[in-house]
Design a protein around this motif. Structure first.
Motif, PDB file in Angstrom:
ATOM      1  N   GLY A 286       0.820  -1.199   0.000  1.00 45.53           N
ATOM      2  CA  GLY A 286       0.000   0.000   0.000  1.00 45.53           C
ATOM      3  C   GLY A 286       0.857   1.253   0.000  1.00 45.53           C
ATOM      4  N   GLU A 287       0.245   2.361  -0.376  1.00 44.60           N
ATOM      5  CA  GLU A 287       0.979   3.623  -0.435  1.00 44.60           C
ATOM      6  C   GLU A 287       1.038   4.315   0.922  1.00 44.60           C
ATOM      7  OE1 GLU A 287       2.716   4.644  -2.948  1.00 44.60           O
ATOM      8  OE2 GLU A 287       2.097   2.879  -4.092  1.00 44.60           O
ATOM      9  N   ALA A 288      -0.004   4.148   1.735  1.00 43.86           N
ATOM     10  CA  ALA A 288      -0.054   4.845   3.022  1.00 43.86           C
ATOM     11  C   ALA A 288       0.878   4.179   4.038  1.00 43.86           C
ATOM     12  CB  ALA A 288      -1.487   4.844   3.563  1.00 43.86           C
ATOM     13  N   PRO A 290       1.783   2.581   7.320  1.00 38.79           N
ATOM     14  CA  PRO A 290       0.901   1.883   8.276  1.00 38.79           C
ATOM     15  C   PRO A 290       1.170   2.326   9.710  1.00 38.79           C
ATOM     16  CG  PRO A 290       2.731   0.479   7.677  1.00 38.79           C
ATOM     17  CD  PRO A 290       2.883   1.725   6.845  1.00 38.79           C
ATOM     18  N   THR A 387      -7.920   0.196   7.369  1.00 31.44           N
ATOM     19  CA  THR A 387      -8.675   0.875   6.305  1.00 31.44           C
ATOM     20  C   THR A 387      -7.819   1.171   5.082  1.00 31.44           C
ATOM     21  OG1 THR A 387      -8.218   2.954   7.464  1.00 31.44           O
ATOM     22  CG2 THR A 387     -10.350   1.900   7.874  1.00 31.44           C
ATOM     23  N   GLU A 388      -6.537   1.474   5.275  1.00 30.04           N
ATOM     24  CA  GLU A 388      -5.669   1.834   4.149  1.00 30.04           C
ATOM     25  C   GLU A 388      -4.660   0.740   3.819  1.00 30.04           C
ATOM     26  OE1 GLU A 388      -3.939   5.589   5.094  1.00 30.04           O
ATOM     27  OE2 GLU A 388      -5.759   6.689   4.617  1.00 30.04           O
ATOM     28  N   LEU A 389      -4.855  -0.430   4.386  1.00 30.18           N
ATOM     29  CA  LEU A 389      -3.963  -1.555   4.082  1.00 30.18           C
ATOM     30  C   LEU A 389      -4.482  -2.315   2.861  1.00 30.18           C
ATOM     31  CD1 LEU A 389      -2.813  -0.930   6.896  1.00 30.18           C
ATOM     32  CD2 LEU A 389      -2.788  -3.380   7.359  1.00 30.18           C
ATOM     33  N   ALA A 394      -4.844  -6.503   5.304  1.00 32.36           N
ATOM     34  CA  ALA A 394      -5.962  -6.206   6.197  1.00 32.36           C
ATOM     35  C   ALA A 394      -6.507  -7.502   6.792  1.00 32.36           C
ATOM     36  CB  ALA A 394      -7.057  -5.453   5.449  1.00 32.36           C
ATOM     37  N   ARG A 542       6.739  -3.602   3.143  1.00 30.32           N
ATOM     38  CA  ARG A 542       6.734  -2.409   2.300  1.00 30.32           C
ATOM     39  C   ARG A 542       8.153  -1.955   2.003  1.00 30.32           C
ATOM     40  NH1 ARG A 542       5.257   2.052   3.933  1.00 30.32           N
ATOM     41  NH2 ARG A 542       4.215   2.923   2.102  1.00 30.32           N
TER      42      ARG A 542
END
Length: 551
Positions: A286-288, A290, A387-389, A394, A542
């Protein structure tokens, strides 16, 4: 006409050591496989594991040999090209198709070639060596393992399987095509497109150019180059040949000489394989950035829910009641307790029995911690961090939050069991009050005995009437003394009970806080730590993907 495109190839030591960065790339892939185990798609992990195994095996084998495969469709003339390079009729050619039913290998330089050919599973009947004195005098191809493969479009499934196996292990892939079928959909769909990232170790030979009119070869090469580039093969290397006129055969041989001399095809092939699979790991990153753990507010809610699930408030309340009832045995007025026993209060006995059962359960196992209550407490604990994974991570974080859910009921019961004995002690002031109460009881008994003696000796006239035990006039004073001791005992009991009522509430609060602290430790170990570990693995994943992905 002959058209050749050949990039420069830097040489590396003759020892055949792997290209710089290859070991680091393999270590990175191994790290991704380790971090992705049980989380990412199994086919991807299996393919990456197979690549690691294959790379390890290939690097352990001869680095002084370069494995070059000649692959192509029916009638492309790859066997004729194989024979032309070998200088001997080693692979059968003819009109009947398919002529090559098994891989044929020709080796220049035998040292270390045997284990490599065994690993390649080339039948010993189809292994040939150029080891004559004449061959040794021309060492330009020393270290070449040239393999002629069956047709990739053969109607025999075993032939196609043979091609599929070799294209995954060859150091240099040579696709031999002819002017009529160079755009064959099966070739491009099944091999060119999937291996488009292997441009550094891929060579396309347009064979049988003798069938073309002057100027048509250039057009075919241009069209073939356009097609290859459209399919993702960057800066494709194309050589035109004809085994009939021997046009271009020498140029093709020079390409092989350069590849053998550079001794980099093996490493380049493995790096191309790694780069190809690296892109498939990127989608799971993901981009966010964690979070490192569950936010404190959610963690506090979890502890509160698990505390309720374990029945800690009920235990604290039971201990509070037990505290009050037990205090009566120490600070209560013994005379009043004697009266209660004579009256045989069944309600008090029942209450004491129930409390004893509750406390026994608290000390011997889980206190009301049912699996359903635990599952409800865990509901939604990861909502704030997943939520952003990416979906697979997730799911992994949610699974981590429940990975030890089955251990929670027993662990919660054990935590309360450890907490209870801390408060299972008698305060020192209870002993002082008890001593004081029994002193008053003793004074009361002595007063009653004194009154009895005064009645016997004073009122009945048995004594002289002037002593402490026969003067009837002392009876009122002694009676007042007895009444005072009784009153003092009752008053002490009442005052102490009020103090016990106040301290029992604080005692219950301390008990519940202490149990909540123990439950917090269980929640940290069984729920929050696994979630934090999973998030840490994702953060490491990541980072590894970012370091691993091709530039």
């Amino acid at each position: 006409m002959t058209t050749t495109t050949t990039p420069e190839i830097a040489e590396e030591p003759a020892s055949g050591r792997s290209e710089p960065g290859l070991t680091e790339r393999l270590d990175g892939l191994d790290r991704l496989v380790t971090l992705g185990a049980g989380r990412l798609d199994e086919p991807l992990l299996d393919e990456a594991g197979e690549l690691l195994t294959r790379a390890g095996e290939r690097l352990r084998l001869s680095g002084g040999h370069t494995v070059v495969t000649l692959a192509g469709g029916t009638g492309s003339g790859k066997s004729s090209l194989f024979n032309a390079i070998c200088g001997l009729q080693l692979s059968p050619t003819g009109v009947r198709r398919p002529m090559t039913s098994q891989a044929h290998a020709c080796v220049w330089g035998l040292d270390g070639a045997g284990p490599l050919l065994d690993w390649l599973a080339v039948d010993k009947r189809h292994r040939y060596a150029r080891a004559s004195a004449l061959d040794r005098s021309d060492s330009s191809l020393q270290g070449l393992v040239l393999i002629d493969l069956p047709d990739h479009d053969s109607i025999q499934a075993v032939h196609r399987a043979e091609v599929d196996r070799f294209v995954t292990v060859a150091d240099l892939l040579v696709w031999v095509v002819d002017p009529q079928k160079y755009a064959d959909a099966a070739l491009h769909r099944n091999y060119i497109v999937p291996f488009a990232q292997h441009a550094d170790v891929t060579l396309v030979v347009l064979n049988q150019v003798d069938r073309l009119q002057p100027g048509e070869a250039e057009d075919c090469v241009s069209d073939l180059r356009r097609l290859l580039e459209a399919e993702g093969l960057a800066d494709p290397r194309i050589v035109t040949t004809s085994t009939v006129t021997e046009d271009g055969v020498a140029d093709f041989r020079e390409v092989l000489v350069d590849a053998v001399a550079a001794r980099r095809a093996r490493s380049r092939r493995l790096i191309a394989d790694i780069d190809r699979i690296a892109e498939r790991f990127v989608e799971f990153r993901g981009e966010a950035e964690p979070p490192a753990q569950i936010e404190p507010r959610r963690a506090a809610r979890l502890v509160e829910a698990l505390t309720d699930a374990a029945g800690a408030p009920a235990v604290a309340e039971a201990m509070e009641s037990a505290y009050e009832l037990r205090a009566v045995d120490y600070v209560g007025w013994p005379v009043a307790k004697l009266v209660d026993r004579l009256r045989s209060d069944p309600l008090r006995k029942m209450r004491l029995t129930e409390l004893r059962e509750e406390l026994r359960g608290a000390f011997t196992g889980p206190v009301g911690a049912q699996q359903g209550d635990v599952d409800n407490a865990l509901q939604g604990i990861t909502d704030g961090v997943v939520t952003e994974l990416p979906p697979v991570w997730a799911r992994a974080v949610r699974a981590a939050s429940r990975s030890r859910a089955g251990e929670l009921p027993e662990a919660l019961g054990g935590s309360l069991k450890d907490a209870l004995p801390v408060f299972n002690q008698v305060p020192n002031w209870w002993w002082l009050v008890k001593t004081w109460q029994y002193f008053l009881v003793l004074v009361t008994l002595l007063g009653l005995v004194w009154i009895t003696l005064l009645v016997v000796y004073g009122v009945a006239g048995s004594g002289s009437g002037s002593g402490l035990f026969d003067d009837a006039g002392l009876i009122p004073y002694v009676t007042v003394l007895v009444a005072c001791t009784l009153g003092m005992g009752a008053l002490t009991s009442s005052a102490c009970r009020n103090l016990v009522a106040l301290s029992s509430a604080k005692h219950g609060e301390r008990m519940e806080a202490h149990m909540r602290e123990r439950v917090g430790g269980v929640a940290q170990e069984k729920v929050l730590d696994p979630i934090a570990a999973e998030l840490a693995d994702y953060a490491s994943f990541r980072t590894a993907v970012e370091e691993f992905r091709p530039a």
